[in-house]
Design an enzyme around this catalytic site. Structure first.
Site, PDB file in Angstrom:
ATOM      1  N   TRP A  33       0.869  -0.985   0.102  1.00 20.35           N
ATOM      2  CA  TRP A  33      -0.113   0.071   0.090  1.00 20.35           C
ATOM      3  C   TRP A  33       0.963   1.246   0.170  1.00 20.35           C
ATOM      4  O   TRP A  33       1.923   1.363   0.774  1.00 20.35           O
ATOM      5  CB  TRP A  33      -0.746   0.048   1.322  1.00 20.35           C
ATOM      6  CG  TRP A  33      -2.259  -0.778   1.095  1.00 20.35           C
ATOM      7  CD1 TRP A  33      -2.089  -2.192   1.730  1.00 20.35           C
ATOM      8  CD2 TRP A  33      -3.221  -0.592   0.470  1.00 20.35           C
ATOM      9  NE1 TRP A  33      -3.585  -2.387   1.395  1.00 20.35           N
ATOM     10  CE2 TRP A  33      -4.204  -1.436   0.730  1.00 20.35           C
ATOM     11  CE3 TRP A  33      -3.841   0.792  -0.195  1.00 20.35           C
ATOM     12  CZ2 TRP A  33      -5.629  -1.617   0.241  1.00 20.35           C
ATOM     13  CZ3 TRP A  33      -4.882   0.512  -0.865  1.00 20.35           C
ATOM     14  CH2 TRP A  33      -5.705  -0.488  -0.618  1.00 20.35           C
ATOM     15  N   GLU A  89      -0.657  -7.469   7.282  1.00 13.80           N
ATOM     16  CA  GLU A  89       0.149  -8.634   6.932  1.00 13.80           C
ATOM     17  C   GLU A  89       1.541  -8.791   7.638  1.00 13.80           C
ATOM     18  O   GLU A  89       2.125  -9.891   7.323  1.00 13.80           O
ATOM     19  CB  GLU A  89      -0.032  -8.891   5.443  1.00 13.80           C
ATOM     20  CG  GLU A  89      -1.353  -9.395   4.932  1.00 13.80           C
ATOM     21  CD  GLU A  89      -2.363  -7.929   4.716  1.00 13.80           C
ATOM     22  OE1 GLU A  89      -3.755  -7.956   4.854  1.00 13.80           O
ATOM     23  OE2 GLU A  89      -1.881  -7.018   4.611  1.00 13.80           O
ATOM     24  N   LEU A 147       2.841   2.219   5.646  1.00 14.22           N
ATOM     25  CA  LEU A 147       2.220   3.661   6.020  1.00 14.22           C
ATOM     26  C   LEU A 147       0.547   3.088   5.907  1.00 14.22           C
ATOM     27  O   LEU A 147       0.095   2.553   5.040  1.00 14.22           O
ATOM     28  CB  LEU A 147       2.036   4.603   4.424  1.00 14.22           C
ATOM     29  CG  LEU A 147       1.318   5.889   4.545  1.00 14.22           C
ATOM     30  CD1 LEU A 147       2.004   6.580   5.715  1.00 14.22           C
ATOM     31  CD2 LEU A 147       1.682   6.536   3.561  1.00 14.22           C
ATOM     32  N   VAL A 148      -0.144   3.408   7.113  1.00  8.56           N
ATOM     33  CA  VAL A 148      -1.346   3.125   7.689  1.00  8.56           C
ATOM     34  C   VAL A 148      -2.299   4.315   7.377  1.00  8.56           C
ATOM     35  O   VAL A 148      -1.793   5.411   8.264  1.00  8.56           O
ATOM     36  CB  VAL A 148      -1.571   2.430   8.752  1.00  8.56           C
ATOM     37  CG1 VAL A 148      -2.763   1.924   9.082  1.00  8.56           C
ATOM     38  CG2 VAL A 148      -0.535   1.048   8.851  1.00  8.56           C
ATOM     39  N   ARG A 153     -10.159   1.039  11.060  1.00 10.35           N
ATOM     40  CA  ARG A 153      -9.644   2.283  11.465  1.00 10.35           C
ATOM     41  C   ARG A 153      -8.016   2.357  11.339  1.00 10.35           C
ATOM     42  O   ARG A 153      -7.665   1.250  12.060  1.00 10.35           O
ATOM     43  CB  ARG A 153     -10.226   2.862  12.665  1.00 10.35           C
ATOM     44  CG  ARG A 153     -11.759   2.989  12.648  1.00 10.35           C
ATOM     45  CD  ARG A 153     -12.306   4.043  13.176  1.00 10.35           C
ATOM     46  NE  ARG A 153     -11.654   5.206  13.787  1.00 10.35           N
ATOM     47  CZ  ARG A 153     -11.273   6.436  13.225  1.00 10.35           C
ATOM     48  NH1 ARG A 153     -12.013   6.652  12.214  1.00 10.35           N
ATOM     49  NH2 ARG A 153     -10.477   7.247  13.684  1.00 10.35           N
ATOM     50  N   SER A 162      10.195  -1.333  13.666  1.00  5.73           N
ATOM     51  CA  SER A 162       9.180  -0.924  12.886  1.00  5.73           C
ATOM     52  C   SER A 162       9.262   0.461  12.362  1.00  5.73           C
ATOM     53  O   SER A 162       9.738   1.635  13.103  1.00  5.73           O
ATOM     54  CB  SER A 162       7.896  -0.757  13.804  1.00  5.73           C
ATOM     55  OG  SER A 162       6.604  -0.126  13.254  1.00  5.73           O
ATOM     56  N   HIS A 166       1.064  15.927   0.291  1.00  6.50           N
ATOM     57  CA  HIS A 166       1.171  15.018   1.218  1.00  6.50           C
ATOM     58  C   HIS A 166       2.011  13.718   0.863  1.00  6.50           C
ATOM     59  O   HIS A 166       2.884  13.304   1.704  1.00  6.50           O
ATOM     60  CB  HIS A 166      -0.055  14.400   1.789  1.00  6.50           C
ATOM     61  CG  HIS A 166      -0.768  15.065   2.667  1.00  6.50           C
ATOM     62  ND1 HIS A 166      -1.710  14.722   3.714  1.00  6.50           N
ATOM     63  CD2 HIS A 166      -0.817  16.622   2.861  1.00  6.50           C
ATOM     64  CE1 HIS A 166      -2.186  15.721   4.364  1.00  6.50           C
ATOM     65  NE2 HIS A 166      -1.592  16.691   4.150  1.00  6.50           N
TER      66      HIS A 166
END
Length: 193
Positions: free
Chosen positions: A51, A85, A107-108, A115, A140, A154
């Protein structure tokens, strides 16, 4: 008027010359810092989510460059669909005992079924559990911005931010592996910490 311009140019040249003469000799590129070497070869797994690949790959690129400067050249890269994952892959990689460390990058952002705070918290907790269960350190670079809009501004900001995070996670990884190598050597030799 031309005489004034010529006089100004001569004065500017004299100032530049005197500044150059008084400036200490400094190389254009300062020497790279010397990083300690490892007693044994290290192998690291880098697990990244796909992602926002164009953002997250900046972390991988800067990580690989920095980790090599720190004398770790065996890095295997794995890609997973999303940050959710990453922990399972990290656990399976840790259980192989091939890797002395695992690095996660993702990147979440808001969107999708979960959420983003839930996903990020779950991923970080699971990565901590993996390292405590397997004794393979897990690092992380899974980030959760408060505000992320799919605009070029952004994207540019987070690409640059992930470059910094890649360097930081490489530094943390190398320093932790050095510390663990010393600690394990002391434990094996029966030397109290």
């Amino acid at each position: 008027m031309n005489q004034m311009l010529q006089d100004t140019e001569v004065q500017d040249t004299e100032v530049q010359t005197s500044q150059a003469e008084s400036a200490p000799d400094t190389p254009a590129n300062p020497p790279a810092p010397e990083h300690p070497h490892f007693a044994k070869p290290q192998r690291v797994a880098f697990v990244q989510s796909s992602w926002h690949r164009d953002v997250v790959e900046e972390c991988r690129i800067s990580f690989l460059k920095e980790i090599e400067a720190r004398h770790i050249t065996n890095v295997d890269v794995f890609e997973v669909p999303g940050s959710f994952e990453i922990p399972l892959h990290a656990q399976l990689l840790a259980k192989t005992r091939r890797y002395t460390a695992i690095v996660a990058a993702g990147l979440v952002v808001d969107g999708g079924i979960y959420r983003h705070e839930f996903v990020a918290d779950t991923v970080i907790k699971a990565l901590m559990d993996v390292q405590l269960r397997t004794e393979v350190p897990v690092f992380s670079a899974v980030l959760t911005p408060q505000q992320f809009h799919e605009t070029e501004v952004h994207y540019d900001f987070f690409r640059k931010h992930f470059v910094i995070k890649g360097i930081e996670v490489a530094e943390a990884c190398a320093n932790t592996l050095l510390s663990l190598e010393r600690l394990r050597g002391q434990v094996a030799a029966g030397i109290p910490g």
